[in-house]
Design a protein around this motif. Structure first.
Motif, short mmCIF file in Angstrom:
data_model
loop_
_atom_site.label_atom_id
_atom_site.label_comp_id
_atom_site.label_asym_id
_atom_site.label_seq_id
_atom_site.Cartn_x
_atom_site.Cartn_y
_atom_site.Cartn_z
N ASN A 19 0.81 -1.21 0.00
CA ASN A 19 0.00 0.00 0.00
C ASN A 19 0.85 1.28 0.00
O ASN A 19 0.40 2.33 0.43
N SER A 20 2.08 1.17 -0.48
CA SER A 20 2.94 2.35 -0.64
C SER A 20 2.66 2.95 -2.01
O SER A 20 2.42 2.23 -2.98
N PRO A 21 2.70 4.27 -2.13
CA PRO A 21 2.41 4.89 -3.42
C PRO A 21 3.48 4.56 -4.47
O PRO A 21 4.67 4.46 -4.15
N VAL A 22 3.05 4.39 -5.70
CA VAL A 22 3.93 4.15 -6.83
C VAL A 22 3.88 5.39 -7.73
O VAL A 22 2.80 5.84 -8.10
N PHE A 23 5.06 5.93 -8.04
CA PHE A 23 5.14 7.15 -8.84
C PHE A 23 5.83 6.86 -10.15
O PHE A 23 6.67 5.96 -10.24
N GLU A 24 5.50 7.65 -11.17
CA GLU A 24 6.22 7.61 -12.43
C GLU A 24 6.17 8.99 -13.07
O GLU A 24 5.32 9.82 -12.73
N TRP A 25 7.12 9.23 -13.99
CA TRP A 25 7.19 10.51 -14.68
C TRP A 25 6.31 10.44 -15.92
O TRP A 25 6.47 9.56 -16.75
N GLN A 26 5.36 11.38 -16.02
CA GLN A 26 4.46 11.43 -17.16
C GLN A 26 4.60 12.78 -17.87
O GLN A 26 4.89 13.80 -17.25
N THR A 27 4.34 12.77 -19.17
CA THR A 27 4.46 13.98 -19.97
C THR A 27 3.37 14.98 -19.60
O THR A 27 2.18 14.65 -19.64
N LEU A 28 3.79 16.18 -19.21
CA LEU A 28 2.85 17.26 -18.93
C LEU A 28 2.51 17.97 -20.23
O LEU A 28 1.35 18.23 -20.52
N ARG A 29 3.54 18.28 -21.03
CA ARG A 29 3.35 18.88 -22.36
C ARG A 29 4.66 18.83 -23.12
O ARG A 29 5.72 18.69 -22.53
N THR A 30 4.56 18.97 -24.43
CA THR A 30 5.72 19.07 -25.31
C THR A 30 5.67 20.43 -26.00
O THR A 30 4.62 20.79 -26.55
N VAL A 31 6.78 21.17 -25.93
CA VAL A 31 6.80 22.55 -26.44
C VAL A 31 8.06 22.79 -27.26
O VAL A 31 9.02 22.03 -27.19
N TRP A 32 8.05 23.87 -28.02
CA TRP A 32 9.25 24.34 -28.71
C TRP A 32 10.02 25.25 -27.76
O TRP A 32 9.42 26.01 -27.01
#
Length: 102
Positions: A19-32
């Protein structure tokens, strides 16, 4: 602005068997963005007995209110930790100072 910059945010995606939280990096946005190389240095990690490279860069992009210092960036296959943010003009752009280690 000639680089594709991916802004990543660490989000909780669930919990594990304990029951420990699992985190991952997700794309917020892609920009120039425009990439400006600021500093490159080499440092030594005494506990690992090895040297590593540190690169400090600045990215300039259009203004975003929702980016923060806890986010990460990816550009040209390199991952950067955000170290500082600065508003350019009156919400005309954002200057992001970031650091990578390899």
């Amino acid at each position: 602005m000639n680089r594709r910059l991916v802004i990543l945010r660490r989000v909780q995606t669930g919990t594990d068997d304990l029951n420990s939280p699992v985190f991952e990096w997700q794309t917020l946005r892609t920009v120039w963005a425009e990439k400006i190389n600021k500093k490159e240095s080499e440092q030594y990690a005494p506990d690992l007995h090895q040297r590593y490279a540190v690169r400090l860069v600045t990215f300039r992009t259009r203004y975003f209110a929702d980016i923060s210092e806890v986010d990460r960036l990816e550009c040209d296959g390199v991952t950067y930790d955000v170290k500082g943010l600065r508003e350019l003009g009156f919400r005309e752009g954002t200057e992001i100072t970031a650091e990578s280690q390899s």
